[in-house]
Design a protein around this motif. Sequence first.
Motif, PDB file in Angstrom:
ATOM      1  N   THR A  55       0.842  -1.202   0.000  1.00  0.00           N
ATOM      2  CA  THR A  55       0.000   0.000   0.000  1.00  0.00           C
ATOM      3  C   THR A  55       0.875   1.249   0.000  1.00  0.00           C
ATOM      4  O   THR A  55       0.634   2.186  -0.771  1.00  0.00           O
ATOM      5  CB  THR A  55      -0.952  -0.007   1.219  1.00  0.00           C
ATOM      6  OG1 THR A  55      -1.872  -1.089   1.066  1.00  0.00           O
ATOM      7  CG2 THR A  55      -1.723   1.299   1.335  1.00  0.00           C
ATOM      8  N   ARG A  56       1.897   1.263   0.843  1.00  0.00           N
ATOM      9  CA  ARG A  56       2.803   2.420   0.884  1.00  0.00           C
ATOM     10  C   ARG A  56       3.479   2.639  -0.473  1.00  0.00           C
ATOM     11  O   ARG A  56       3.581   3.769  -0.948  1.00  0.00           O
ATOM     12  CB  ARG A  56       3.846   2.253   1.983  1.00  0.00           C
ATOM     13  CG  ARG A  56       3.264   2.250   3.393  1.00  0.00           C
ATOM     14  CD  ARG A  56       4.327   2.355   4.479  1.00  0.00           C
ATOM     15  NE  ARG A  56       5.496   1.526   4.286  1.00  0.00           N
ATOM     16  CZ  ARG A  56       5.705   0.326   4.839  1.00  0.00           C
ATOM     17  NH1 ARG A  56       4.774  -0.191   5.639  1.00  0.00           N
ATOM     18  NH2 ARG A  56       6.813  -0.335   4.616  1.00  0.00           N
ATOM     19  N   ASP A  57       3.919   1.545  -1.097  1.00  0.00           N
ATOM     20  CA  ASP A  57       4.615   1.660  -2.387  1.00  0.00           C
ATOM     21  C   ASP A  57       3.713   2.256  -3.466  1.00  0.00           C
ATOM     22  O   ASP A  57       4.142   3.141  -4.210  1.00  0.00           O
ATOM     23  CB  ASP A  57       5.133   0.291  -2.846  1.00  0.00           C
ATOM     24  CG  ASP A  57       6.321  -0.201  -2.032  1.00  0.00           C
ATOM     25  OD1 ASP A  57       6.899   0.587  -1.255  1.00  0.00           O
ATOM     26  OD2 ASP A  57       6.662  -1.397  -2.176  1.00  0.00           O
ATOM     27  N   ILE A  58       2.476   1.778  -3.559  1.00  0.00           N
ATOM     28  CA  ILE A  58       1.580   2.294  -4.606  1.00  0.00           C
ATOM     29  C   ILE A  58       1.203   3.748  -4.323  1.00  0.00           C
ATOM     30  O   ILE A  58       1.153   4.577  -5.225  1.00  0.00           O
ATOM     31  CB  ILE A  58       0.323   1.404  -4.813  1.00  0.00           C
ATOM     32  CG1 ILE A  58      -0.418   1.790  -6.094  1.00  0.00           C
ATOM     33  CG2 ILE A  58      -0.642   1.481  -3.661  1.00  0.00           C
ATOM     34  CD1 ILE A  58       0.105   1.161  -7.321  1.00  0.00           C
ATOM     35  N   LEU A  59       0.991   4.082  -3.055  1.00  0.00           N
ATOM     36  CA  LEU A  59       0.678   5.475  -2.710  1.00  0.00           C
ATOM     37  C   LEU A  59       1.879   6.376  -2.975  1.00  0.00           C
ATOM     38  O   LEU A  59       1.716   7.491  -3.489  1.00  0.00           O
ATOM     39  CB  LEU A  59       0.209   5.576  -1.263  1.00  0.00           C
ATOM     40  CG  LEU A  59      -1.139   4.914  -0.959  1.00  0.00           C
ATOM     41  CD1 LEU A  59      -1.425   4.924   0.544  1.00  0.00           C
ATOM     42  CD2 LEU A  59      -2.276   5.568  -1.735  1.00  0.00           C
ATOM     43  N   ASP A  60       3.072   5.903  -2.643  1.00  0.00           N
ATOM     44  CA  ASP A  60       4.292   6.683  -2.932  1.00  0.00           C
ATOM     45  C   ASP A  60       4.412   6.951  -4.431  1.00  0.00           C
ATOM     46  O   ASP A  60       4.749   8.066  -4.848  1.00  0.00           O
ATOM     47  CB  ASP A  60       5.544   5.954  -2.445  1.00  0.00           C
ATOM     48  CG  ASP A  60       5.732   6.011  -0.931  1.00  0.00           C
ATOM     49  OD1 ASP A  60       5.141   6.899  -0.271  1.00  0.00           O
ATOM     50  OD2 ASP A  60       6.487   5.162  -0.409  1.00  0.00           O
ATOM     51  N   SER A  61       4.126   5.931  -5.245  1.00  0.00           N
ATOM     52  CA  SER A  61       4.261   6.085  -6.694  1.00  0.00           C
ATOM     53  C   SER A  61       3.266   7.101  -7.261  1.00  0.00           C
ATOM     54  O   SER A  61       3.491   7.657  -8.330  1.00  0.00           O
ATOM     55  CB  SER A  61       4.095   4.736  -7.401  1.00  0.00           C
ATOM     56  OG  SER A  61       2.743   4.337  -7.436  1.00  0.00           O
ATOM     57  N   LYS A  62       2.191   7.347  -6.533  1.00  0.00           N
ATOM     58  CA  LYS A  62       1.159   8.307  -6.963  1.00  0.00           C
ATOM     59  C   LYS A  62       1.262   9.632  -6.208  1.00  0.00           C
ATOM     60  O   LYS A  62       0.418  10.513  -6.368  1.00  0.00           O
ATOM     61  CB  LYS A  62      -0.247   7.723  -6.735  1.00  0.00           C
ATOM     62  CG  LYS A  62      -0.466   6.356  -7.345  1.00  0.00           C
ATOM     63  CD  LYS A  62      -0.418   6.374  -8.845  1.00  0.00           C
ATOM     64  CE  LYS A  62      -0.704   4.989  -9.401  1.00  0.00           C
ATOM     65  NZ  LYS A  62      -0.545   4.919 -10.841  1.00  0.00           N
ATOM     66  N   ASN A  63       2.311   9.756  -5.366  1.00  0.00           N
ATOM     67  CA  ASN A  63       2.511  10.965  -4.547  1.00  0.00           C
ATOM     68  C   ASN A  63       1.313  11.268  -3.660  1.00  0.00           C
ATOM     69  O   ASN A  63       0.877  12.413  -3.537  1.00  0.00           O
ATOM     70  CB  ASN A  63       2.844  12.174  -5.423  1.00  0.00           C
ATOM     71  CG  ASN A  63       4.191  12.031  -6.086  1.00  0.00           C
ATOM     72  OD1 ASN A  63       5.168  11.653  -5.439  1.00  0.00           O
ATOM     73  ND2 ASN A  63       4.250  12.306  -7.371  1.00  0.00           N
ATOM     74  N   PHE A 133      -1.547  -5.125  -5.586  1.00  0.00           N
ATOM     75  CA  PHE A 133      -1.846  -3.801  -5.042  1.00  0.00           C
ATOM     76  C   PHE A 133      -2.237  -2.819  -6.147  1.00  0.00           C
ATOM     77  O   PHE A 133      -3.007  -1.893  -5.908  1.00  0.00           O
ATOM     78  CB  PHE A 133      -0.666  -3.280  -4.226  1.00  0.00           C
ATOM     79  CG  PHE A 133      -0.545  -3.957  -2.891  1.00  0.00           C
ATOM     80  CD1 PHE A 133      -1.128  -3.418  -1.762  1.00  0.00           C
ATOM     81  CD2 PHE A 133       0.142  -5.159  -2.768  1.00  0.00           C
ATOM     82  CE1 PHE A 133      -1.040  -4.055  -0.527  1.00  0.00           C
ATOM     83  CE2 PHE A 133       0.242  -5.798  -1.539  1.00  0.00           C
ATOM     84  CZ  PHE A 133      -0.353  -5.243  -0.425  1.00  0.00           C
ATOM     85  N   ASP A 134      -1.708  -3.022  -7.362  1.00  0.00           N
ATOM     86  CA  ASP A 134      -2.067  -2.142  -8.478  1.00  0.00           C
ATOM     87  C   ASP A 134      -3.553  -2.250  -8.803  1.00  0.00           C
ATOM     88  O   ASP A 134      -4.221  -1.232  -9.020  1.00  0.00           O
ATOM     89  CB  ASP A 134      -1.246  -2.482  -9.729  1.00  0.00           C
ATOM     90  CG  ASP A 134       0.222  -2.107  -9.582  1.00  0.00           C
ATOM     91  OD1 ASP A 134       0.526  -1.091  -8.930  1.00  0.00           O
ATOM     92  OD2 ASP A 134       1.070  -2.841 -10.126  1.00  0.00           O
ATOM     93  N   TYR A 135      -4.073  -3.463  -8.850  1.00  0.00           N
ATOM     94  CA  TYR A 135      -5.492  -3.661  -9.156  1.00  0.00           C
ATOM     95  C   TYR A 135      -6.365  -3.108  -8.029  1.00  0.00           C
ATOM     96  O   TYR A 135      -7.380  -2.448  -8.278  1.00  0.00           O
ATOM     97  CB  TYR A 135      -5.787  -5.140  -9.407  1.00  0.00           C
ATOM     98  CG  TYR A 135      -7.185  -5.405  -9.898  1.00  0.00           C
ATOM     99  CD1 TYR A 135      -7.694  -4.726 -11.008  1.00  0.00           C
ATOM    100  CD2 TYR A 135      -7.994  -6.344  -9.279  1.00  0.00           C
ATOM    101  CE1 TYR A 135      -8.978  -4.968 -11.463  1.00  0.00           C
ATOM    102  CE2 TYR A 135      -9.280  -6.596  -9.736  1.00  0.00           C
ATOM    103  CZ  TYR A 135      -9.768  -5.903 -10.829  1.00  0.00           C
ATOM    104  OH  TYR A 135     -11.047  -6.149 -11.281  1.00  0.00           O
TER     105      TYR A 135
END
Length: 157
Positions: A55-63, A133-135
Amino acid sequence: MIRVLFVCLGNICRSPMAEAIFRDMVCKENLADKIEVDSGGLGEWHIGKAPHKGTRDILDSKNISYEGMVARKVNVHDFEDFDYIIAMDDQNMKGLKDLGNANNHKATTGKLMDFIENPKEKNVPDPYFTGNFDYAYELVLEGCTQLLNYIKMEHSL
């Protein structure tokens, strides 16, 4: 103040993802003084822990910020403290009904995917188990967008 609570099983994957995404949307629409956002889990396994790395990684990638977010357990008082309690799947809805006697509280309860016309899924699959997590992000983003539109319309925001 309109208060929205997102709920999943452990409060480390889907519901904190929804909380962060929804809070980001609310801030970008200058509604932070009108809408408050939180998340919680039905289980107590992860209380006090930060969101899952996926979750942290996907949110980080989207700022999208998740600063200060830690898992907590949903409690019976949430049904009076929140206007909307939004679950990620049918199992979460059952858990909420078991906890809060769904017919005797002020909160509107429902599933996030219920706010989407013709959704790809009826439930947001749990990436803790699927690893996708992407989906989950794709579904949660669409659900949060439609939920915010619904709340804006319902409350004339």
